[in-house]
Structures are given as C-alpha cells and as structure tokens.
Design an enzyme around this catalytic site. Structure first.
Site, PDB file in Angstrom:
ATOM      1  N   ASP A  13       1.546  -2.181   1.416  1.00  0.00           N
ATOM      2  CA  ASP A  13       0.934  -2.080   0.082  1.00  0.00           C
ATOM      3  C   ASP A  13       0.212  -3.354  -0.351  1.00  0.00           C
ATOM      4  O   ASP A  13       0.143  -3.672  -1.540  1.00  0.00           O
ATOM      5  CB  ASP A  13       1.995  -1.706  -0.972  1.00  0.00           C
ATOM      6  CG  ASP A  13       2.677  -0.404  -0.635  1.00  0.00           C
ATOM      7  OD1 ASP A  13       2.005   0.488  -0.082  1.00  0.00           O
ATOM      8  OD2 ASP A  13       3.881  -0.277  -0.918  1.00  0.00           O
ATOM      9  N   LYS A  16      -4.580  -2.935   1.667  1.00  0.00           N
ATOM     10  CA  LYS A  16      -5.362  -2.754   2.906  1.00  0.00           C
ATOM     11  C   LYS A  16      -6.537  -1.803   2.696  1.00  0.00           C
ATOM     12  O   LYS A  16      -7.654  -2.062   3.146  1.00  0.00           O
ATOM     13  CB  LYS A  16      -4.459  -2.171   4.026  1.00  0.00           C
ATOM     14  CG  LYS A  16      -3.344  -3.103   4.463  1.00  0.00           C
ATOM     15  CD  LYS A  16      -2.435  -2.457   5.482  1.00  0.00           C
ATOM     16  CE  LYS A  16      -1.558  -1.359   4.948  1.00  0.00           C
ATOM     17  NZ  LYS A  16      -0.531  -1.758   3.976  1.00  0.00           N
ATOM     18  N   GLY A  40       0.452   5.006   2.017  1.00  0.00           N
ATOM     19  CA  GLY A  40      -0.235   5.402   0.794  1.00  0.00           C
ATOM     20  C   GLY A  40      -1.320   4.374   0.562  1.00  0.00           C
ATOM     21  O   GLY A  40      -1.032   3.215   0.254  1.00  0.00           O
ATOM     22  N   HIS A  41      -2.553   4.751   0.787  1.00  0.00           N
ATOM     23  CA  HIS A  41      -3.676   3.812   0.764  1.00  0.00           C
ATOM     24  C   HIS A  41      -4.632   4.195  -0.361  1.00  0.00           C
ATOM     25  O   HIS A  41      -5.219   5.272  -0.337  1.00  0.00           O
ATOM     26  CB  HIS A  41      -4.394   3.831   2.122  1.00  0.00           C
ATOM     27  CG  HIS A  41      -3.558   3.292   3.244  1.00  0.00           C
ATOM     28  ND1 HIS A  41      -3.939   3.327   4.550  1.00  0.00           N
ATOM     29  CD2 HIS A  41      -2.354   2.676   3.225  1.00  0.00           C
ATOM     30  CE1 HIS A  41      -3.003   2.758   5.298  1.00  0.00           C
ATOM     31  NE2 HIS A  41      -2.039   2.357   4.513  1.00  0.00           N
ATOM     32  N   GLN A 224       1.370   0.153   6.790  1.00  0.00           N
ATOM     33  CA  GLN A 224       2.560  -0.687   6.600  1.00  0.00           C
ATOM     34  C   GLN A 224       2.197  -2.180   6.751  1.00  0.00           C
ATOM     35  O   GLN A 224       1.068  -2.532   6.444  1.00  0.00           O
ATOM     36  CB  GLN A 224       3.701  -0.263   7.547  1.00  0.00           C
ATOM     37  CG  GLN A 224       4.304   1.095   7.197  1.00  0.00           C
ATOM     38  CD  GLN A 224       3.525   2.281   7.737  1.00  0.00           C
ATOM     39  OE1 GLN A 224       3.180   2.314   8.908  1.00  0.00           O
ATOM     40  NE2 GLN A 224       3.263   3.273   6.910  1.00  0.00           N
ATOM     41  N   SER A 413      -9.484 -10.758  -3.604  1.00  0.00           N
ATOM     42  CA  SER A 413      -9.677  -9.551  -4.390  1.00  0.00           C
ATOM     43  C   SER A 413      -9.123  -9.793  -5.789  1.00  0.00           C
ATOM     44  O   SER A 413      -7.989 -10.234  -5.955  1.00  0.00           O
ATOM     45  CB  SER A 413      -8.955  -8.385  -3.701  1.00  0.00           C
ATOM     46  OG  SER A 413      -9.047  -7.233  -4.491  1.00  0.00           O
TER      47      SER A 413
HETATM   48  P1  GDP Z   1      -2.233  -0.391   0.901  1.00  0.00           P
HETATM   49  O1  GDP Z   1      -1.109   0.526   1.271  1.00  0.00           O
HETATM   50  O2  GDP Z   1      -2.096  -1.730   1.558  1.00  0.00           O
HETATM   51  O3  GDP Z   1      -3.598   0.197   1.128  1.00  0.00           O
HETATM   52  O4  GDP Z   1      -2.086  -0.673  -0.651  1.00  0.00           O
HETATM   53  P2  GDP Z   1      -1.773   0.423  -1.807  1.00  0.00           P
HETATM   54  O5  GDP Z   1      -2.985   1.222  -2.017  1.00  0.00           O
HETATM   55  O6  GDP Z   1      -0.501   1.134  -1.507  1.00  0.00           O
HETATM   56  O7  GDP Z   1      -1.430  -0.521  -3.024  1.00  0.00           O
HETATM   57  C1  GDP Z   1      -2.346  -1.459  -3.531  1.00  0.00           C
HETATM   58  C2  GDP Z   1      -2.637  -1.099  -4.989  1.00  0.00           C
HETATM   59  O8  GDP Z   1      -3.302  -2.178  -5.607  1.00  0.00           O
HETATM   60  C3  GDP Z   1      -3.592   0.073  -5.149  1.00  0.00           C
HETATM   61  O9  GDP Z   1      -3.286   0.763  -6.321  1.00  0.00           O
HETATM   62  C4  GDP Z   1      -4.974  -0.600  -5.250  1.00  0.00           C
HETATM   63  O10 GDP Z   1      -5.921   0.199  -5.972  1.00  0.00           O
HETATM   64  C5  GDP Z   1      -4.622  -1.821  -6.018  1.00  0.00           C
HETATM   65  N1  GDP Z   1      -5.431  -3.016  -5.738  1.00  0.00           N
HETATM   66  C6  GDP Z   1      -5.984  -3.408  -4.550  1.00  0.00           C
HETATM   67  N2  GDP Z   1      -6.551  -4.638  -4.690  1.00  0.00           N
HETATM   68  C7  GDP Z   1      -6.343  -4.999  -5.970  1.00  0.00           C
HETATM   69  C8  GDP Z   1      -6.651  -6.185  -6.728  1.00  0.00           C
HETATM   70  O11 GDP Z   1      -7.218  -7.152  -6.235  1.00  0.00           O
HETATM   71  N3  GDP Z   1      -6.245  -6.208  -8.021  1.00  0.00           N
HETATM   72  C9  GDP Z   1      -5.587  -5.170  -8.611  1.00  0.00           C
HETATM   73  N4  GDP Z   1      -5.229  -5.278  -9.873  1.00  0.00           N
HETATM   74  N5  GDP Z   1      -5.295  -4.041  -7.939  1.00  0.00           N
HETATM   75  C10 GDP Z   1      -5.638  -3.978  -6.633  1.00  0.00           C
HETATM   76  P1  IMO Z   2       1.383   1.401   3.422  1.00  0.00           P
HETATM   77  O1  IMO Z   2       0.557   1.765   4.635  1.00  0.00           O
HETATM   78  C1  IMO Z   2       5.278   0.057   1.961  1.00  0.00           C
HETATM   79  C2  IMO Z   2       8.803   1.472   4.149  1.00  0.00           C
HETATM   80  C3  IMO Z   2       9.745   2.440   3.472  1.00  0.00           C
HETATM   81  C4  IMO Z   2      11.060   2.023   4.108  1.00  0.00           C
HETATM   82  C5  IMO Z   2      10.644   1.711   5.538  1.00  0.00           C
HETATM   83  C6  IMO Z   2      10.872   2.858   6.518  1.00  0.00           C
HETATM   84  O2  IMO Z   2       1.011   2.125   2.189  1.00  0.00           O
HETATM   85  O3  IMO Z   2       1.462  -0.086   3.273  1.00  0.00           O
HETATM   86  P2  IMO Z   2       9.592   5.169   6.913  1.00  0.00           P
HETATM   87  O4  IMO Z   2       9.410   6.344   6.028  1.00  0.00           O
HETATM   88  O5  IMO Z   2       8.324   4.565   7.416  1.00  0.00           O
HETATM   89  O6  IMO Z   2      10.541   5.432   8.047  1.00  0.00           O
HETATM   90  O7  IMO Z   2      10.328   4.065   5.986  1.00  0.00           O
HETATM   91  O8  IMO Z   2       9.265   1.398   5.484  1.00  0.00           O
HETATM   92  N1  IMO Z   2       7.382   1.905   4.193  1.00  0.00           N
HETATM   93  C7  IMO Z   2       6.417   1.352   3.459  1.00  0.00           C
HETATM   94  N2  IMO Z   2       6.462   0.399   2.508  1.00  0.00           N
HETATM   95  N3  IMO Z   2       4.090   0.587   2.316  1.00  0.00           N
HETATM   96  C8  IMO Z   2       4.024   1.513   3.295  1.00  0.00           C
HETATM   97  O9  IMO Z   2       2.852   1.965   3.784  1.00  0.00           O
HETATM   98  C9  IMO Z   2       5.225   1.980   3.879  1.00  0.00           C
HETATM   99  N4  IMO Z   2       5.512   2.905   4.827  1.00  0.00           N
HETATM  100  C10 IMO Z   2       6.841   2.836   5.010  1.00  0.00           C
HETATM  101  O10 IMO Z   2       9.753   2.262   2.077  1.00  0.00           O
HETATM  102  O11 IMO Z   2      11.521   0.832   3.538  1.00  0.00           O
HETATM  103 MG    MG Z   3       0.411   1.626   0.316  1.00  0.00          MG
END
Ligand code: GDP
Ligand code: IMO
Ligand code: MG
Length: 433
Positions: A13, A16, A40-41, A224, A413
């Site tokens: 999270d 990415k 979750g991207h 991840q 960012s």
């Molecule tokens: P990922 O799994 O690495 O792709 O990240 P996620 O999408 O799960 O979580 C990142 C969250 O932060 C998302 O809701 C993005 O829209 C948000 N986000 C990404 N970059 C920034 C930033 O620079 N500032 C803020 N406030 N939000 C951001």
């Molecule tokens: P993105 O791509 C954050 C965590 C779960 C748990 C562990 C194992 O959005 O960064 P799993 O269901 O994969 O066997 O769970 O990994 N986990 C993540 N944490 N971002 C993710 O994906 C994750 N995908 C799995 O919360 O601790």
């Molecule tokens: Mg994510």
C-alpha cells in the site's frame, strides 16, 4: 527495450498504483508478476477513483496492453467482475488484456481453506485478506494446482477436471469440519466462464518477449511489498509470493538482463495491514491521527491500517533486496503540516542498537524504535512542481531517508492525483505519450 520494475518497498500500500499510472504514459505494456486479488491498487484520475485488484493498474491509458503474468494466482470470477466494472466505467478493454496460461487458478476451496486456517490460528493469525492466496500458492508448489490454460479446454473436459478437483478438496474441507462444496455447481460455474476467458488466455512468456523484440516499453507492476515477501519478509507474517525484484523474473519469463530499471515505492511514513511485528508502529492517538490524515483503510478489505513513522532500518533492507535504481516517496502531503516529524533510524534490541533488519520475527517484535526528530513544514508549501522549491524541512527529511537507506529519491508524490508528482532532476526519464 529493457523493462522497468515497480515494487513495494515496505509492507504494501505504498502507492504503487499511483506511480504505475504516472509512469504508464511512457510505457506500452503493463504486466503483473505475482499475487492476486489480495492486492488493492488505487488510481485517481480526472475520471474518478479506480481500485484494481488483479488487473494491472496501468490499463487506464488507451494505448496500453495489460498482462496478468504466470507468477500470479488468479481468481477467475473476481477477475471477470473487475473487468465488467471497468467496462461499465467506459474503459475499452477489447484486445488489451492477456492472461498467462501458466498462472495458477484460485479455486473457491482455496478461499475457504484460507479462512479456515486463519480461524484455526486464533491469536497467532496472520491477518490474511481471505482471498485464497496462501492455499493457491501451496497447491502450485504441491503441483496440484489448476492453471489458467484450463479455460482453453472444451467445456466438457473442463467440467470434469474441476469436478474432480473439488471432490478432492472436499476431503480436506471435511477434515476441517467445514461443509463440502458442490462439485457439480463449481464445475458448472467454471464451464460458464470458459467462453469469456478463453480468448484472453495465452502463452505470455512468448508474448512478452515478442513485445520486447518489437520495441515495446514494458513496465512490471509488483503487488504487496518487500517486507511481505515469502523469503525475505517477516515470515510467517508475509504473503505467499516473491514481492521483491526476483519475482519480476520468475513471474514473467523475462530474463534478469531484460530488466533495465528497478523503482522502489515508499510511503513517507509506514503502514501495515494484518499482523506481525512493526517496530515503528504508533499506537494510540498519534497512530489514529496518521491513519485519518492518510485515509489508511485497506482497498481490498477495508481494514484500518496500522500506522507508524518511516522505518529506515526496514527501508535499507528493502534496498539491499531489490537494488532500487531510484525510489519514489509517496504521501508526503500526509505528514506535512505537523509541528515535527520522526524517522526510525535504528532499533534497540536487548540494550543494543541495531541497524540491520532482524530475520527472526520474535527478535523484531522485541525491537523498540530509535527515533530521530525533525522539524515539520507547512502543508501549503509542498504543492510545488520542483524539488528545490520544496521547503527546506521537507528536503532535509527526504535527504535523511536517502542517506539512511542508501537510495536516491527521484519522484515525490504529494497527492493521489497524477499531477501531484514532483520529478527531481536526474530522475528516470521517459517520453510521455
Ligand atoms: P498500492 O497498493 O501500493 O497501489 O497502494 P494503495 O492504492 O493500496 O494505497 C495508497 C493510497 O494512497 C490510495 O488511496 C492512493 O490513491 C493514495 N495515494 C497515493 N499517493 C498519494 C499521495 O502522494 N498522497 C495522498 N494523499 N494519497 C496518495
Ligand atoms: P498491495 O498490492 C498490504 C497482507 C495481509 C496479511 C498478509 C498475508 O495493495 O500493496 P494474504 O492474503 O496475501 O495471504 O495475506 O499480507 N497483504 C497486504 N498488505 N497491501 C497488500 O497488497 C497486501 N496483500 C496482502 O494483510 O498481513
Ligand atoms: Mg494496496
């Protein structure tokens, strides 16, 4: 043309998808190489907010081809509903998505077993997403898994294969005291998906090399993050795939020398969702404040993310594992406007100062953070488009991270939208189309 790899530098999270989307204008192909629906991207564009789980998040550009690589574990039902959501939002996906015939299938019994195993662990639980990831990878390595090439078979054969698999899995479900699945129902659901999936499933190892040979610019999208890596992460509190750069090779069929650039994504602070040690975690009010400021709730499960200060020790370890050519620091806006900020620059373990990341999770759990305090800067001051226009406090913070982890921050960012990105001089350059 060599490929660019995007990987998470922390516990997932990191933002990415925002970076993939930002760099995608200069690439033609986006390929996921590991994980599945646990990811979750989130991408935010003028058209709104898009949450990707299995489909690569670079797809929003019309010129882009997306590939789900062989290293993934794919839930076909969830994939089809994600695809349908994109189509409903006006994204033309025709001819632009390919799925590896060698990717593993996440079966309904994998999701059940994932949750049963988790419930069995009680207080020791991992905090999985419940998407069947661990059991699907376990079957892969037991050589009992089904692969996406299944959908290239005719319906009758596919039906029989799935029915046999479900009947086998039912023996295990019964041992858990869980109700068995209807093998007929699962087999008929799978046969029902056959026609929609067959046209997407191909030999992606050949495809990606062919695209490379044709000069296509390839971006490999990790899910991840380094500290969740099955080998290098905080085992057993990890996911079941290789989230570091090695996964980009095994999970695509590209060779190491096909990779030209590795970019690590780091948040300006730290989050973790699920269980396991996290030395720089903030509990209580300061953790809650960071969570609310950063809207730190999971994209996949909606769970509140645990929050803490940037961990230089974990960051340095992550740099060693993937050898980032450069890193992106996201969510700088979230820690802007605070009177002071902190960095966890070392751990204390049994009275000793430690700067290398302990492999034993029990040792890591006993580590306490050594924080370095730095003065904050105002939130308005970071809405700039040049690095040297950032306030001195923010630059000092960024440069302290660089020194501590041994990698250069090239992009910063400052918001979720594409435009809220500062490109520093000397950053990886690309022609935006
Ligand atoms: P990922 O799994 O690495 O792709 O990240 P996620 O999408 O799960 O979580 C990142 C969250 O932060 C998302 O809701 C993005 O829209 C948000 N986000 C990404 N970059 C920034 C930033 O620079 N500032 C803020 N406030 N939000 C951001
Ligand atoms: P993105 O791509 C954050 C965590 C779960 C748990 C562990 C194992 O959005 O960064 P799993 O269901 O994969 O066997 O769970 O990994 N986990 C993540 N944490 N971002 C993710 O994906 C994750 N995908 C799995 O919360 O601790
Ligand atoms: Mg994510």
């Amino acid at each position: 043309m060599s490929a660019t790899v995007i990987v998470g530098g922390q516990w997932g999270d990191e933002g990415k998808a925002k970076v993939v989307d930002f760099l995608m204008g200069g690439h033609d192909v986006v390929m996921r190489f590991q994980g599945g629906a646990n990811a979750g991207h989130t991408v935010v564009t003028g058209a709104g907010r898009f949450a990707f789980h299995q489909i690569p998040s670079g797809l929003l550009y019309p010129h882009v081809t997306a590939i789900l690589g062989n290293g993934m574990v794919i839930d076909p039902q969830a994939f089809l509903s994600e695809l349908q959501d994109l189509v409903a939002r006006g994204i033309d996906v025709k001819g632009r998505i390919h799925i590896s015939s060698a990717a593993q299938i996440v079966m309904p019994y994998h999701r059940m077993i994932d949750n049963l195993l988790e419930a069995d662990l009680k207080k020791e639980s991992i905090g999985v997403t419940g998407k069947g990831i661990g059991p699907a990878y376990a079957d892969k390595y037991l050589r009992r898994g089904l692969r996406m090439g299944l959908f290239l078979k005719d319906k009758a054969e596919l039906f029989d294969i799935v029915k046999t698999k479900v009947n086998d899995a039912n023996k295990l479900l019964v041992l858990f005291g869980a109700p068995p699945l209807s093998a007929e129902k699962v087999a008929s659901d799978f046969a029902g998906m056959r026609d929609r999936l067959a046209g997407l499933v191909v030999d992606t190892q050949e495809l990606v090399h062919d695209m490379k040979a044709r000069g296509k610019r390839i971006l490999l999208e990790g899910a991840q993050g380094a500290l969740l890596d099955i080998d290098h992460g905080t085992y057993p509190f990890v996911t079941s795939s290789s989230c570091t750069v090695g996964g980009a090779v095994t999970g695509t069929g590209l060779a190491p020398r096909d990779i030209g650039r590795v970019i690590g994504i780091f948040k300006a602070y730290l989050t973790r969702v699920g269980n396991g040690p996290m030395p720089s975690e903030l509990t209580g009010d300061s953790g809650n404040e960071l969570r609310e400021r950063g809207h730190e709730y999971g994209t996949t499960t909606g769970r509140p993310r645990r929050c803490g200060w940037f961990d230089v020790v974990g960051g340095r370890y992550s740099v060693l594992l993937s050898g980032y050519d450069e890193i992106v620091l996201t969510k700088l806006d979230v820690i802007s406007g605070l009177p002071r900020v902190k960095l966890c620059v070392a751990y204390e373990l049994d009275g000793r100062r430690v700067t290398s990341f302990p492999q034993n999770p029990e040792d890591l759990a006993r580590c306490t953070p050594v924080f370095e305090k730095m003065p904050g800067w105002s939130a308005e001051e970071i809405k700039v488009d040049r690095y040297d226009a950032l306030p001195a406090g923010a630059r000092a913070f960024i440069e302290r991270i660089e020194k501590g982890i041994g990698a250069r921050v090239s992009f910063i960012s400052t918001g979720a939208a594409r435009e809220e990105t500062i490109v520093r001089d000397g950053a990886y350059s690309f022609d935006r189309t």
